[in-house]
Scaffold this active site. Sequence first.
Site, PDB file in Angstrom:
ATOM      1  CG  HIS A  68      32.651  42.728  49.253  1.00 20.33           C
ATOM      2  ND1 HIS A  68      33.157  42.175  48.099  1.00 20.33           N
ATOM      3  CD2 HIS A  68      33.739  43.059  50.004  1.00 20.33           C
ATOM      4  CE1 HIS A  68      34.478  42.196  48.142  1.00 20.33           C
ATOM      5  NE2 HIS A  68      34.862  42.723  49.306  1.00 20.33           N
ATOM      6  CG  ASP A 128      35.390  45.985  51.463  1.00 22.78           C
ATOM      7  OD1 ASP A 128      35.753  44.812  51.628  1.00 22.78           O
ATOM      8  OD2 ASP A 128      36.008  46.779  50.722  1.00 22.78           O
ATOM      9  CG  HIS A 182      38.317  41.495  46.408  1.00 18.16           C
ATOM     10  ND1 HIS A 182      37.733  40.391  46.956  1.00 18.16           N
ATOM     11  CD2 HIS A 182      38.353  42.443  47.382  1.00 18.16           C
ATOM     12  CE1 HIS A 182      37.432  40.661  48.231  1.00 18.16           C
ATOM     13  NE2 HIS A 182      37.787  41.889  48.515  1.00 18.16           N
ATOM     14  CD  GLN A 196      43.980  40.659  50.893  1.00 18.79           C
ATOM     15  OE1 GLN A 196      43.053  40.810  51.671  1.00 18.79           O
ATOM     16  NE2 GLN A 196      44.185  41.479  49.863  1.00 18.79           N
ATOM     17  CG  HIS A 199      37.314  41.407  53.663  1.00 17.82           C
ATOM     18  ND1 HIS A 199      38.099  40.563  52.914  1.00 17.82           N
ATOM     19  CD2 HIS A 199      36.774  42.290  52.782  1.00 17.82           C
ATOM     20  CE1 HIS A 199      38.059  40.927  51.647  1.00 17.82           C
ATOM     21  NE2 HIS A 199      37.257  41.977  51.533  1.00 17.82           N
ATOM     22  CD  GLU A 223      39.610  47.066  46.690  1.00 14.38           C
ATOM     23  OE1 GLU A 223      39.844  45.845  46.741  1.00 14.38           O
ATOM     24  OE2 GLU A 223      39.335  47.754  47.688  1.00 14.38           O
TER      25      GLU A 223
END
Length: 426
Positions: free
Chosen positions: A58, A310, A211, A153, A60, A214
Amino acid sequence: MSALLLRNATLPDGRSGQDLLCEAGRIVQVAPQLTAPEGAQVIEAEGWLVSPPFVDAHFHMDATLSYGLPRVNASGTLLEGIALWGELKPTLQQDAIVERALQYCDWAVAKGLLAIRSHVDVCDDRLLAVEALLHVKQRVKPYLDLQLVAFPQDGLLRFPGALPNLQRALDMGVDVVGGIPHFERTSEQGAESVRLLCELAAARGLPVDMHCDESDDPLSRHIETLAFHAQRLGLQGRVTGSHLTSMHSMDNYYVSKLIPLMAEAGVHAVANPLINITLQGRHDSYPKRRGMTRVPELMAAGITVAFGHDCVMDPWYGLGSGDMLEVAQMGLHVAQMTSQAGMRACFDAVTVHAARILGLEGYGLAPGCKADFVLLQARSPVEALRLRAQRLIVVRGGAVLARSPAATAALQLPGRPAMVDWTLTR
Ligand SMILES: [Zn+2]
């Protein structure tokens, strides 16, 4: 390609004195005292630990190494990070995204990290980041497996145009369907986004990695919906819930029902220890919740659990270096997995478990697997975690990609002869 013989290594299962013979990019034999074929490159492992490469389940990569652009996240919260990313997004340049991503991949290779699943934001009608990371994926292909997730997002239903953008990203070659149900306007819209995205993935034959929950909200329960649709649509083994931090705060009775449903649906879980321990619990005074999902309980139920990095130097996190041993070490502390078996499971969470979630072909150290491995300056996986061991050699397809010197210390102690300590691992 010439053969490579790694001599006298220790395997993660504890077998020592093992030689690995690699030919044509594959491991062909693992046994003591093999004979090097004519012309083979021979590397002396000197008893150090050989492991399959680290895998980050995971990440970005579109945001990485952007820390401080256009400003630093003052509150340190997830929501300010998302707002900050929203400020940065319109100013992003494709060249800069590519350059930062390539630089991060260099760091990753040096740390023995050779496969990364990265989410890429599709809430930008230009799809700049998607184009940039698809380009990076091809550029790094000879040395690193980059898997991309189409990630809305700002919310699939909350952001106008997110669904067509996401479909366009999949058409362009993005590998996995993402989502963010807890960020939609209502719980109902969150559940609706999970349904839409799972049906889209089923229709296209793609995996799902969302996701999910969270949040510190114990009533954020989109993982239940995700497990339901995974089971309903026959997506067992192809669906991952990332973060799942609300599970930390949920009622124990409810979790005792939820985890078996997740196991039945074959849903995988990814915790992101460095980020979850810093972003969660920000609204608590004391006691402060840790916020990481229930890693040992999920593992005990037979669910595949990996740890992800992440973020590295982005709007959400100002630290990190692509070191999956740092990630696993934080995970074992936060989850209190300090038994020998617990620590081993945390090592697996950044190697074999993560590889299973990414569906990597030929991953491992058995004959027939790809000749991809990292030689660590440690004698066991637990020692590698304790020392965040030096990556002495990183190999891909039977060729050396990176070397680092062994960690040593030159000691000059009063009353003792000067010496070089090579035994930092004892
Ligand atoms: Zn994430």
